[in-house]
Design a protein around this motif. Structure first.
Motif, PDB file in Angstrom:
ATOM      1  N   SER A  36      20.850  49.200  64.438  1.00 29.18           N
ATOM      2  CA  SER A  36      21.537  50.266  64.932  1.00 29.18           C
ATOM      3  C   SER A  36      20.640  50.898  65.680  1.00 29.18           C
ATOM      4  O   SER A  36      19.436  50.367  65.880  1.00 29.18           O
ATOM      5  N   ARG A  37      20.991  51.906  66.593  1.00 29.43           N
ATOM      6  CA  ARG A  37      20.082  52.451  67.531  1.00 29.43           C
ATOM      7  C   ARG A  37      18.989  53.050  67.067  1.00 29.43           C
ATOM      8  O   ARG A  37      17.950  53.196  67.926  1.00 29.43           O
ATOM      9  N   GLY A  82      17.748  53.202  46.771  1.00 28.94           N
ATOM     10  CA  GLY A  82      17.656  51.776  46.714  1.00 28.94           C
ATOM     11  C   GLY A  82      19.020  51.417  45.711  1.00 28.94           C
ATOM     12  O   GLY A  82      19.652  50.380  46.108  1.00 28.94           O
ATOM     13  N   GLU A  83      19.292  52.412  44.930  1.00 31.00           N
ATOM     14  CA  GLU A  83      20.549  52.147  44.156  1.00 31.00           C
ATOM     15  C   GLU A  83      21.776  52.261  45.003  1.00 31.00           C
ATOM     16  O   GLU A  83      22.942  51.479  45.071  1.00 31.00           O
ATOM     17  N   LEU A  84      21.833  53.110  45.924  1.00 31.70           N
ATOM     18  CA  LEU A  84      22.751  53.242  47.069  1.00 31.70           C
ATOM     19  C   LEU A  84      23.158  51.812  47.691  1.00 31.70           C
ATOM     20  O   LEU A  84      24.264  51.554  48.032  1.00 31.70           O
ATOM     21  N   TYR A  85      21.751  51.372  48.170  1.00 35.03           N
ATOM     22  CA  TYR A  85      21.988  50.040  48.858  1.00 35.03           C
ATOM     23  C   TYR A  85      22.805  49.010  48.053  1.00 35.03           C
ATOM     24  O   TYR A  85      23.684  48.444  48.385  1.00 35.03           O
ATOM     25  N   GLN A  86      22.281  48.978  46.600  1.00 34.97           N
ATOM     26  CA  GLN A  86      23.149  47.926  45.840  1.00 34.97           C
ATOM     27  C   GLN A  86      24.359  48.406  45.570  1.00 34.97           C
ATOM     28  O   GLN A  86      25.286  47.209  45.676  1.00 34.97           O
ATOM     29  N   ALA A  87      24.854  49.590  45.304  1.00 34.73           N
ATOM     30  CA  ALA A  87      26.321  49.906  45.072  1.00 34.73           C
ATOM     31  C   ALA A  87      27.119  49.214  46.428  1.00 34.73           C
ATOM     32  O   ALA A  87      28.213  49.282  46.248  1.00 34.73           O
ATOM     33  N   ASN A  88      26.261  49.675  47.637  1.00 36.70           N
ATOM     34  CA  ASN A  88      27.318  49.251  48.754  1.00 36.70           C
ATOM     35  C   ASN A  88      26.621  47.858  49.397  1.00 36.70           C
ATOM     36  O   ASN A  88      26.779  47.760  50.420  1.00 36.70           O
ATOM     37  N   HIS A  89      26.407  46.942  48.383  1.00 35.64           N
ATOM     38  CA  HIS A  89      26.135  45.617  48.805  1.00 35.64           C
ATOM     39  C   HIS A  89      25.153  45.352  49.893  1.00 35.64           C
ATOM     40  O   HIS A  89      25.376  44.677  50.758  1.00 35.64           O
ATOM     41  N   ASP A  90      24.036  46.449  50.143  1.00 39.38           N
ATOM     42  CA  ASP A  90      23.124  46.153  51.338  1.00 39.38           C
ATOM     43  C   ASP A  90      23.845  46.188  52.712  1.00 39.38           C
ATOM     44  O   ASP A  90      23.160  45.355  53.481  1.00 39.38           O
ATOM     45  N   ASP A  91      25.001  46.778  52.892  1.00 41.44           N
ATOM     46  CA  ASP A  91      25.792  46.695  54.035  1.00 41.44           C
ATOM     47  C   ASP A  91      24.997  47.605  55.076  1.00 41.44           C
ATOM     48  O   ASP A  91      24.010  48.448  54.843  1.00 41.44           O
ATOM     49  N   ASN A  92      25.262  47.010  56.239  1.00 37.05           N
ATOM     50  CA  ASN A  92      24.357  47.735  57.486  1.00 37.05           C
ATOM     51  C   ASN A  92      24.388  49.330  57.563  1.00 37.05           C
ATOM     52  O   ASN A  92      23.605  49.865  57.878  1.00 37.05           O
ATOM     53  N   TRP A  93      25.916  49.678  57.213  1.00 36.61           N
ATOM     54  CA  TRP A  93      26.070  51.142  57.268  1.00 36.61           C
ATOM     55  C   TRP A  93      25.068  51.847  56.425  1.00 36.61           C
ATOM     56  O   TRP A  93      24.640  52.850  56.934  1.00 36.61           O
ATOM     57  N   ILE A  94      24.875  51.497  55.108  1.00 30.12           N
ATOM     58  CA  ILE A  94      24.181  52.393  54.044  1.00 30.12           C
ATOM     59  C   ILE A  94      22.553  52.208  54.444  1.00 30.12           C
ATOM     60  O   ILE A  94      21.791  53.258  54.654  1.00 30.12           O
ATOM     61  N   ARG A  95      22.291  51.191  55.265  1.00 31.54           N
ATOM     62  CA  ARG A  95      20.837  50.946  55.746  1.00 31.54           C
ATOM     63  C   ARG A  95      20.601  51.754  56.850  1.00 31.54           C
ATOM     64  O   ARG A  95      19.576  52.388  57.043  1.00 31.54           O
ATOM     65  N   ILE A 100      33.857  40.129  69.616  1.00 32.63           N
ATOM     66  CA  ILE A 100      34.103  40.780  71.024  1.00 32.63           C
ATOM     67  C   ILE A 100      35.362  41.599  70.931  1.00 32.63           C
ATOM     68  O   ILE A 100      35.561  42.482  71.466  1.00 32.63           O
ATOM     69  N   ALA A 101      36.365  40.838  69.977  1.00 31.04           N
ATOM     70  CA  ALA A 101      37.587  41.838  70.168  1.00 31.04           C
ATOM     71  C   ALA A 101      37.688  43.096  69.389  1.00 31.04           C
ATOM     72  O   ALA A 101      38.016  43.937  69.670  1.00 31.04           O
ATOM     73  N   LEU A 102      36.719  43.026  68.287  1.00 31.44           N
ATOM     74  CA  LEU A 102      36.620  44.100  67.557  1.00 31.44           C
ATOM     75  C   LEU A 102      36.033  45.252  68.245  1.00 31.44           C
ATOM     76  O   LEU A 102      36.506  46.551  68.258  1.00 31.44           O
ATOM     77  N   ASP A 103      34.909  45.053  69.142  1.00 33.44           N
ATOM     78  CA  ASP A 103      33.986  46.123  69.936  1.00 33.44           C
ATOM     79  C   ASP A 103      33.124  45.179  70.609  1.00 33.44           C
ATOM     80  O   ASP A 103      31.942  45.037  70.208  1.00 33.44           O
ATOM     81  N   HIS A 104      33.431  45.130  71.937  1.00 30.61           N
ATOM     82  CA  HIS A 104      32.277  44.226  72.822  1.00 30.61           C
ATOM     83  C   HIS A 104      31.161  44.852  73.167  1.00 30.61           C
ATOM     84  O   HIS A 104      30.099  44.080  73.438  1.00 30.61           O
ATOM     85  N   HIS A 105      31.099  46.195  72.846  1.00 34.94           N
ATOM     86  CA  HIS A 105      29.670  46.856  73.059  1.00 34.94           C
ATOM     87  C   HIS A 105      28.705  46.431  71.839  1.00 34.94           C
ATOM     88  O   HIS A 105      27.672  46.550  72.185  1.00 34.94           O
ATOM     89  N   LEU A 106      29.212  45.914  70.731  1.00 33.31           N
ATOM     90  CA  LEU A 106      28.287  45.606  69.530  1.00 33.31           C
ATOM     91  C   LEU A 106      28.329  44.097  69.686  1.00 33.31           C
ATOM     92  O   LEU A 106      27.441  43.555  68.690  1.00 33.31           O
ATOM     93  N   ALA A 107      28.848  43.398  70.375  1.00 28.49           N
ATOM     94  CA  ALA A 107      28.798  41.888  70.267  1.00 28.49           C
ATOM     95  C   ALA A 107      27.707  41.648  71.478  1.00 28.49           C
ATOM     96  O   ALA A 107      27.357  41.993  72.499  1.00 28.49           O
ATOM     97  N   GLY A 132      25.890  53.079  66.741  1.00 25.44           N
ATOM     98  CA  GLY A 132      26.056  51.659  67.181  1.00 25.44           C
ATOM     99  C   GLY A 132      25.519  50.608  66.118  1.00 25.44           C
ATOM    100  O   GLY A 132      25.042  49.562  66.199  1.00 25.44           O
ATOM    101  N   VAL A 133      26.123  51.099  64.839  1.00 29.64           N
ATOM    102  CA  VAL A 133      25.928  49.986  63.801  1.00 29.64           C
ATOM    103  C   VAL A 133      26.696  48.913  63.992  1.00 29.64           C
ATOM    104  O   VAL A 133      27.961  48.939  64.106  1.00 29.64           O
ATOM    105  N   LYS A 134      26.094  47.603  64.004  1.00 33.30           N
ATOM    106  CA  LYS A 134      26.756  46.396  63.938  1.00 33.30           C
ATOM    107  C   LYS A 134      27.261  46.060  62.668  1.00 33.30           C
ATOM    108  O   LYS A 134      26.833  46.253  61.615  1.00 33.30           O
TER     109      LYS A 134
END
Lengths: 192, 192, 192, 192, 192, 192
Positions: C15-16, C30-43, A113-120, C182-184
């Protein structure tokens, strides 16, 4: 009372006005220190004891967990976190993020919530409180009857709404004091 | 306590939340009414009695003319006028413009200050307080050690500075409450 | 490629625009996913594979720890944290706060900087980088020769300055993408 | 590599950081010069060859006319013109206004759009792209699901939307670099 | 013509450029003085007689009570008060607040409007004019066909609307002149 | 007089209020049309003939090339271009960019100034005028005695300064009228 004032934000001082000599504190100010865990913020306010007294009394009443309060303590902490993040008062933000985490027994969610309440994940009632707190902080002249109707739709009655408004406005007071003084966040906030 | 809430700013209501039924006021709230001349602002706050109590106590202490105060009452009213004009809280501006006029025994000068303090004749100390109050209100994150040095150069010590900061910040609380509630300025303010 | 788009920020979607079906990912994504730990941003970026490719390649080069880089990786992470906090991109702020903590081997100091870099202990060179990053973000049209002179006085040569500028500007790109989508923030960021 | 740095925007220098000595350019940077017509912008970036490489590669991919692109090149140039005008990057604005004029084979219309896109004749799809680009640039935190719905109503699918967002965000990167460097628009842009 | 220029806002000078020597005034400027009651504003403009002539002629025509005017004089004074308060031109605000009070024969209501027109009792037509004047002043690029439709719904035809727009825009001219010159409000404005 | 009002900015109408029926124009308005080359702006103002008359007379006097003027016509056009670009009035910007190009017999330099005056070669006197025009437009309340001293240092006397201020302020009037009306730039501006 003598004050060991230093001005550099990069010095060891806890604020731009320093803090009073602890040996010469009035007894009631010493009690305020204890009640507030010797935190930097109360020591910074004690440079003017009357300021510390007034501020401490208002804060203790507004955040009491006893009778008279309308919003839950978690809701009041939510407003504190959101207004402080909006104004960029790091000291206030981290203080109340930890307090919110304790109230809801979920520190991860409080930090989200502190980081970004829009995404919480917020309940509709929490979202209504958050939106109102942001508007009162940023652009109070645009508050209208519609905002009050939204809060009523979320289940608040008039006395609840006034407490939400009071809490939102209050942090526009406290944030400005601590931002202007440059009070440093206590080490303990980063220990966890 | 029941509240006769109405929402229209164009109605006869004194605020967006109305005011409590006078017959059922707690005794101490009735005394607050008396101490504050039955003004619209205290009646609007009484919708939540605890809000009225906290707010009334802080305000009475901060604007007391007795022992403990560091700035003159005229200086505290000057800050009140300047911050309220800056935030556009008409109710607060006119209330404190009249109070300032009484303190300095010169209503014309008080109205000049409220209208545009840049064009009013201010002493160097008053100018330092005015500049600080505006900065704390508009952009607290830009306050720096230089601002504190300017206040010291104008003759303020650390406790004085903290009172000036507290007073400036306080009106960012009160202005937001009365702006958001839409509390109407009392007729008496326009009678003179 | 089909996309499981959902719009609600309160849903389970990351994300939206949702994220692509993992079964049908191109091999290099798929390799980009791996290199970036499957983080939300790359997905989230993989909804348009070419966007993910371009973005991933630029980011990998700008934050490489190898030859060619002018600023230390810690300095580049410092800029990332400060710009992301300034723009209010919570996802980027927490991602780079943790990366900065790892680079300087001091997570408490990294969190202090993210919370409010004005109150954190910064070296003069770090302060010069922080001030420049804020100005480029907020008001680039006010950047002048004086800002370049300050950076030179802090020990940067022309190629260093351009890297500092590039890094500051880059996060005005990435922050806008992730804020708008709106990536969480990933759960792992709150686990520590 | 030595850099002939000069600081005055009023000097003969093409930027606040000057440009590298042409005789000592790495071979691939020489090719970047050729591919970009020896324009001031690529010469200004070459002060840090890795910056020039990363930037050149991203830009070439984003504005390629080949396979992979989702929006037409004219649509991407439209976004470039609108964001650059919004940010006040004169160099970027005139560069992409001419490129847009070439894509739509109507330089008068391109200049109308650059001057004030609100008064230029735009198709509903172009208006949706323009409104989104302005919002992402000015106030990304206010982007919501509604904005994505408007783009979908204008015929864009998820991958198209991400490309529109990426293009809008990208110019918040490039604009800040060239504004901060003070890169002068090439004479050729004013010859027509 | 010689000008007794002084720069200090705290001096006896009526403006940052002083005022011309009264003995050497051109005859028509002397008449302008008379027509405008020797007010500070006309004396400040007379530093450049052609400015005084152009300004005086436009103002006299726009605020004439005779044939040709579309809005009532009270409505034009309402716009003058609201725009001047919005821009913070104290001289203009008090001048036109008194003029509005005379037109509506209710000085208390005029002062209520100047203090905060959101809390003053306005007719729907007055509210439409006030909202339009504020928008034209603050954010003219956001004016749209909807604003014109609102004014038509309040009973204005096209020529009326253009006069409302002209009056609103005009005070963005006059306010800037008097704010920049620092022209002091005349004593008479505070005598009542 | 009947007005052929249309509201759509995307229609064939030249403004949101349309233009008057040409057959029924008063004789003096017909002459204003001729004097101003039948430009869209004068046709848009003619919806209220008194507005067109006042505006036309002021503009003709302020931009006359004859006796009385203090600044060169090129300097007044420079201010017109810079203020109009600042406010985003495309119609005014292109109109005066062409006029400036004619006055200095260098259309390329005029377009460079309109595109970004910070990167165009300006004399110290032109830079002083440009900086003052921007400040009067954006933040008139921050104008101080220092700004007047800078203009004097650039060779302007008090009457010159007032003309520079009047010209800067005037375009805050005209820009708002034409932006709000949505007057379309004439085709001829794009023919060159």
């Amino acid at each position: 009372m003598s004050s060991t004032a230093t001005l550099g934000a990069d010095s060891d001082s806890i604020s731009r006005l320093g803090e009073p000599d602890r040996a010469s504190l009035p007894a009631d100010i010493g009690e305020l220190y204890q009640a507030n865990h010797d935190d930097n913020w109360i020591r910074a306010l004690a440079v003017n004891p009357d300021t510390a007294r007034r501020f401490g009394a208002y804060f203790a009443s507004l955040f009491s967990s006893g009778r008279g309060a309308r919003l839950s303590l978690a809701e009041r902490e939510l407003i504190a976190v959101i207004v402080s993040a909006e104004n960029g008062c790091g000291l206030c933000e981290i203080h109340h993020t930890i307090a919110l985490g304790e109230q809801i027994d979920d520190h991860a969610r409080a930090r989200r919530i502190a980081l970004d309440h829009h995404l919480a994940p917020l309940s509709p009632r929490e979202e209504a409180l958050a939106a109102f707190a942001v508007k009162v902080t940023r652009a109070p002249k645009t508050v209208s009857g519609d905002d009050f109707r939204s809060l009523r739709a979320a289940g608040l009655d008039d006395a609840d709404i006034l407490e939400a408004l009071e809490t939102s406005s209050w942090f526009n007071h406290t944030n400005r004091i601590f931002i202007s003084l440059g009070v440093k966040p206590d080490d303990k906030f980063f220990a966890r």
